[in-house]
Design a protein around this motif. Structure first.
Motif, mmCIF file in Angstrom:
data_model
loop_
_atom_site.group_PDB
_atom_site.id
_atom_site.type_symbol
_atom_site.label_atom_id
_atom_site.label_comp_id
_atom_site.label_asym_id
_atom_site.label_seq_id
_atom_site.Cartn_x
_atom_site.Cartn_y
_atom_site.Cartn_z
ATOM 1 N N ARG A 23 0.822 -1.214 0.000
ATOM 2 C CA ARG A 23 0.000 0.000 0.000
ATOM 3 C C ARG A 23 0.856 1.263 0.000
ATOM 4 N N GLY A 24 2.165 1.100 0.161
ATOM 5 C CA GLY A 24 3.040 2.256 0.291
ATOM 6 C C GLY A 24 2.962 2.872 1.675
ATOM 7 N N PHE A 25 2.328 2.167 2.623
ATOM 8 C CA PHE A 25 2.205 2.649 3.994
ATOM 9 C C PHE A 25 3.515 2.440 4.750
ATOM 10 N N TRP A 26 3.804 3.365 5.649
ATOM 11 C CA TRP A 26 4.907 3.213 6.589
ATOM 12 C C TRP A 26 4.387 2.485 7.819
ATOM 13 N N ALA A 27 5.224 1.645 8.396
ATOM 14 C CA ALA A 27 4.833 0.857 9.567
ATOM 15 C C ALA A 27 6.062 0.649 10.453
ATOM 16 N N LEU A 28 5.818 0.156 11.632
ATOM 17 C CA LEU A 28 6.903 -0.210 12.537
ATOM 18 C C LEU A 28 7.382 -1.611 12.196
ATOM 19 N N ASN A 110 3.022 12.948 9.141
ATOM 20 C CA ASN A 110 2.762 13.271 7.735
ATOM 21 C C ASN A 110 2.947 12.083 6.798
ATOM 22 N N LEU A 111 3.441 10.974 7.318
ATOM 23 C CA LEU A 111 3.696 9.804 6.473
ATOM 24 C C LEU A 111 2.401 9.043 6.189
ATOM 25 N N PRO A 112 2.268 8.450 4.998
ATOM 26 C CA PRO A 112 1.102 7.595 4.752
ATOM 27 C C PRO A 112 1.216 6.321 5.591
ATOM 28 N N MET A 113 0.209 6.072 6.413
ATOM 29 C CA MET A 113 0.194 4.876 7.267
ATOM 30 C C MET A 113 -1.221 4.611 7.738
ATOM 31 N N ALA A 114 -1.426 3.446 8.292
ATOM 32 C CA ALA A 114 -2.719 3.130 8.901
ATOM 33 C C ALA A 114 -2.948 4.128 10.041
ATOM 34 N N GLU A 115 -4.130 4.733 10.087
ATOM 35 C CA GLU A 115 -4.405 5.806 11.042
ATOM 36 C C GLU A 115 -4.187 5.378 12.496
ATOM 37 N N GLY A 116 -4.518 4.149 12.826
ATOM 38 C CA GLY A 116 -4.316 3.680 14.196
ATOM 39 C C GLY A 116 -2.859 3.687 14.610
ATOM 40 N N SER A 138 -12.029 -0.677 7.433
ATOM 41 C CA SER A 138 -12.722 -1.212 6.262
ATOM 42 C C SER A 138 -11.733 -2.081 5.484
ATOM 43 N N SER A 139 -12.197 -2.741 4.442
ATOM 44 C CA SER A 139 -11.328 -3.605 3.644
ATOM 45 C C SER A 139 -10.220 -2.822 2.940
ATOM 46 N N ASP A 140 -10.423 -1.509 2.720
ATOM 47 C CA ASP A 140 -9.381 -0.686 2.104
ATOM 48 C C ASP A 140 -8.584 0.100 3.153
#
Length: 153
Positions: A23-28, A110-116, A138-140
């Motif tokens: 998804r291009g999301f940043w995560a730990l 500011n990084l794209p990531m899951a809001e939680g 949601s599924s997305d």
């Protein structure tokens, strides 16, 4: 139910983050627990595997339940998030999971990531007790609802 561990590794005003290609999301960095592992054993092992860094003295900061709507029901898992400020080893640039990069704390919002994840990281860096969370997506991966205990100020 899947059990996952991850860690906020904080050093020199930065946090080591992983950009996932899906998804291009940043995560730990972190991953799935293995049978018979404690959560602390799992976070040390997973962090080393993904980053090349052996974290020292990780402190549990958050226990989260995630619900994700899927076409055939709801997928649920638990995540145990730790904070570490010391570690040793050479940071990998890329892994099978994505690209690793040190992110300044002030830029993480500011990084794209899951809001939680924003709540979880903020609490890990600033909270004094364990936070208990529930996030419903949601599924997305749009955040539908959440609960935080204690609430963030």
């Amino acid at each position: 139910m899947q059990r996952v561990t991850n860690c906020v590794f904080f050093k020199d005003g930065k946090v080591l983050m992983l950009r996932k290609p899906s998804r291009g999301f940043w995560a730990l960095p972190g991953g799935k627990m293995e049978p018979k592992e404690t959560v602390k054993e799992a976070v040390v092992r997973e962090y080393l595997e993904e980053t090349g860094i052996r974290i020292k003295d990780p402190v549990l900061k958050s226990i989260s339940t995630f619900l994700v709507d899927e076409g055939n029901g709801v997928h649920e898992w638990m995540m145990f998030t730790f904070l570490a400020k010391d570690g040793e080893g050479q940071t990998k640039e890329t892994t099978d999971e994505g690209i690793l990069q040190w992110q300044p704390v002030q830029e993480i919002g500011n990084l794209p990531m899951a809001e939680g994840d924003r709540f979880i990281i903020r609490h890990a860096l600033n909270g004094n007790e364990i936070m208990y969370n529930s996030f419903h997506y949601s599924s997305d991966y749009r955040l539908l609802s959440y609960r935080l205990d204690p609430e963030l100020a």
